[in-house]
Each structure stands twice: as structure tokens, then as C-alpha cells.
Enzyme design. Structure first.
Site, PDB file in Angstrom:
ATOM      1  N   SER A  76      57.765  45.256  34.183  1.00 18.36           N
ATOM      2  CA  SER A  76      58.364  44.090  33.521  1.00 18.36           C
ATOM      3  C   SER A  76      57.366  43.375  32.621  1.00 18.36           C
ATOM      4  CB  SER A  76      58.903  43.119  34.571  1.00 18.36           C
ATOM      5  OG  SER A  76      59.878  43.736  35.382  1.00 18.36           O
ATOM      6  N   ASN A  77      56.117  43.231  33.071  1.00 11.89           N
ATOM      7  CA  ASN A  77      55.113  42.526  32.274  1.00 11.89           C
ATOM      8  C   ASN A  77      54.611  43.340  31.091  1.00 11.89           C
ATOM      9  OD1 ASN A  77      54.402  39.810  33.641  1.00 11.89           O
ATOM     10  ND2 ASN A  77      54.605  41.263  35.328  1.00 11.89           N
ATOM     11  N   LYS A 195      58.394  48.166  45.716  1.00 12.79           N
ATOM     12  CA  LYS A 195      57.794  46.939  45.197  1.00 12.79           C
ATOM     13  C   LYS A 195      58.868  45.869  45.265  1.00 12.79           C
ATOM     14  CE  LYS A 195      56.289  44.411  41.149  1.00 12.79           C
ATOM     15  NZ  LYS A 195      56.336  44.330  39.671  1.00 12.79           N
ATOM     16  N   SER A 197      59.722  42.060  44.538  1.00 20.42           N
ATOM     17  CA  SER A 197      59.280  40.875  43.803  1.00 20.42           C
ATOM     18  C   SER A 197      60.100  39.634  44.129  1.00 20.42           C
ATOM     19  CB  SER A 197      59.347  41.141  42.290  1.00 20.42           C
ATOM     20  OG  SER A 197      58.442  42.153  41.923  1.00 20.42           O
ATOM     21  N   GLY A 221      55.362  41.980  45.328  1.00 27.27           N
ATOM     22  CA  GLY A 221      55.508  41.986  43.879  1.00 27.27           C
ATOM     23  C   GLY A 221      54.944  40.773  43.182  1.00 27.27           C
TER      24      GLY A 221
END
Length: 328
Positions: A76-77, A195, A197, A221
Site C-alpha cells: 500500500s505504501n 499481514k 493491518s 501491519g
């Protein structure tokens, strides 16, 4: 349920030189250990919003002094949703070429359809990924039942030449991967972890409790609940804040693993606000701004993401300052 796999009795070579067979047994545990800290690396862009591979390489060189287990690439980042298919693959190729073989490359291969995810997964493996991180499809989230998600991930794992890590990020997708689906999927020999988040430690602890006998591995996450994750049995974390405070996030891991809980708690307190600032509060523009202050290449985001306003920059810097990470 998962008695047959695509690769029975066959050893698969991974990009890092590790080897695994998908015939995981209850006693054997994970064939690929993913425990440790991973920054989900940002994608630098030029002023023309083209991927800046030179600055990406500089970031990776600067990260080499930190004891990261590896890197999450095109998560996502990394603004993967705004990159083309070829850009996503090329970023993975460049990262694999730039970092030592012992550093694990976990590549985001999730797409909306199962077929597209399978194709991207295979190509990510060919580009050098040691494992893939597969986010929940969510555009039609009203129909993403446990059955639909189990079917999706099973097909992806059956066709993946590298281990699969599930990825639940409800803040972005509006969808939490159901616990019952995770427990079912943990039995698949090519699905090795999750993971999570979402930050619900009760949920994370329950998943670990129900899957630990299989050697299933859960990664926190976020750095905001890293200590809490370790306390219930998580094996590591994929932490946006590690792009900025890599040494400190790795130190928190070390303190937790050594049972130095009081010191870990004090450090965790000082990471919570900065972590929230570069995730939920200011998002990727905030993360990239903070990276610049700490000597990394953050730079611009790709449109339609906008840079922070001057007021937001002041607020972000204040958060890092009051927690002792920057001076006035």
C-alpha cells in the site's frame, strides 16, 4: 481440503536462494521463516510523476545499515494502485538487484480478479520475489464472503511458485479478512502467513491461537501495535514507520524478543503518535514528507494524491518533535 497442490513432491527455488516444498506438515512448521521487520517501501517519483529508480536505489542503500529481515515491495505504501503492471514488476526487479540475497523480498501481487492476481503473482516471482503479499479483492466487497475469499486465495496459492502471505488492510479496502477464512487458508501448504493491518489485537491473538500448530506466521501491519503483536505471538511487523525510523522499529523488535518489556513499552509509547501520523492521519504524503527529514527520498506522490499543506507539514513535524525524534 488442500491435499493436492500444483507442486506436489517438488522443491521450488526462491529468488533469495531458499528452497521449500509445499508439502507442509503439522509438525514441520514453516519452510520459509518470515519473522522480522519489513519496511513497506515507498516509490519515489520525479517531478513528472515517473518512477525515480535512482532515488529508489539510494533509499535501499541507506536502509542497508538497519537489521531488516527484508522489504515489502509494491504494498500500500508503494502506491501500487497507481502503478502500471510493468512498473510494479520493474520496481520488484530493481529492488531484488539492489539488496543482498539474504534480504527477503515480499512483493504485493494482489489484483481485483483471481486470474489477474495469479498472473501478477507468477510474474512477481519471475521478477525476484521470494514471497507474495496478496491483498483482499474489495471492489465488490459486498460479495467478498468467506467462501469467495477462500476460493480466491486457494486458486492463487495453487498456482503460485512462491509462498503466499495473506494481507488484510480494512482501512484501505473496507474489508477485514474473516478469522474463519484465515484459519481455513492457514491449512494450505503454500499459504504461510498473514499481514494484519487492522490493529485488533484480540483478533490477531485468536488467529495465532488457532493456527500456531500449523506454523502459520502472523505479521503486525503497523508499528503502532508492534509490541502488542509480539506479546500475543506475532513473528514480526510490516511497518510504514520503518521507512522513517528504521533503527528504532528494529530496536523495539529486539527488546520484545529479549523479553525487555518495560523498555519496549517506553519505546512503543514514543512510536505510536508518529506512526499514526504517517498512516491514518496524513497517509502516504505524510510518510514521504517525514522520510525527507530523516535523509531518505520520499518526494512527490503520484496523482491524485496531493502533497501536504504547509499547516499539515507543521503539524506532522510537531508530532515527531514532541516524541523526541526531531528538534524544533
Amino acid at each position: 481440503m488442500f491435499g493436492r497442490t500444483l507442486f506436489p513432491a517438488r522443491v521450488i527455488a526462491l529468488g533469495s536462494g531458499l528452497f521449500r516444498t509445499p508439502l507442509r506438515t503439522l509438525a514441520a512448521g514453516p519452510a520459509l521463516s518470515i519473522g522480522g521487520i519489513y519496511p513497506p517501501i515507498a516509490t519515489p517519483f520525479t517531478d513528472k510523476e515517473e518512477v525515480d529508480y535512482g532515488k529508489l536505489h539510494e533509499n535501499l542503500q541507506n536502509y542497508s545499515s538497519f537489521p531488516f529481515r527484508g522489504f515489502v515491495v509494491q504494498g500500500s505504501n508503494g502506491e501500487y494502485a497507481y502503478l502500471t503492471r510493468e512498473e510494479r514488476l520493474e520496481v520488484v526487479r530493481r529492488v531484488r538487484q539492489a539488496v543482498p540475497k539474504e534480504k527477503l523480498i515480499m512483493a504485493g501481487s494482489g489484483c481485483e480478479s483471481t486470474q489477474a492476481t495469479i498472473e501478477m503473482t507468477v510474474e512477481m516471482a519471475q521478477s525476484g520475489a521470494d514471497a507474495v503479499l496478496v491483498v483482499t479483492p474489495s471492489y465488490y466487497r459486498g460479495k467478498m464472503t468467506s467462501s469467495a475469499l477462500v476460493h480466491h486465495y486457494t486458486k492463487v496459492a495453487d498456482h503460485s511458485p512462491v509462498p503466499v502471505v495473506l494481507y488484510s488492510v480494512p482501512a484501505n479496502t473496507g474489508l477485514d479478512l474473516p478469522v474463519d477464512a484465515v484459519v481455513t487458508l492457514s491449512q494450505h501448504p503454500n499459504i504461510i502467513g498473514l499481514k494484519d493491518s487492522g490493529g485488533d489485537i484480540t483478533r490477531i491473538g485468536l488467529i495465532i491461537h488457532k493456527t500456531k500448530h500449523l506454523g502459520f506466521q502472523v505479521l503486525s501491519g503497523s508499528a503502532g501495535f508492534l509490541l502488542a503483536g509480539y506479546s500475543v505471538g506475532a513473528v514480526g511487523g510490516v511497518c510504514a514507520l520503518a521507512n522513517v525510523l528504521g533503527a528504532q522499529v528494529c530496536e523495539l523488535e529486539r527488546l520484545c524478543l529479549n523479553g525487555r518489556w518495560q523498555e519496549a513499552k517506553e519505546l512503543q509509547y514514543r512510536l505510536i503518535e508518529p506512526n499514526t501520523a504517517v498512516t491514518r492521519k496524513f497517509g502516504i504524503p505524510g510518510l514521504k514528507q517525514a522520510m525527507e527529514w530523516f535523509g531518505f527520498n520520499g518526494g512527490k506522490c503520484r496523482s491524485p494524491l496531493l502533497p501536504l499543506t504547509e499547516q499539515e507539514i507543521k503539524e506532522l513535524r510537531h508530532i515527531f518533535t514532541v516524541n523526541g525524534w526531531l528538534s524544533l
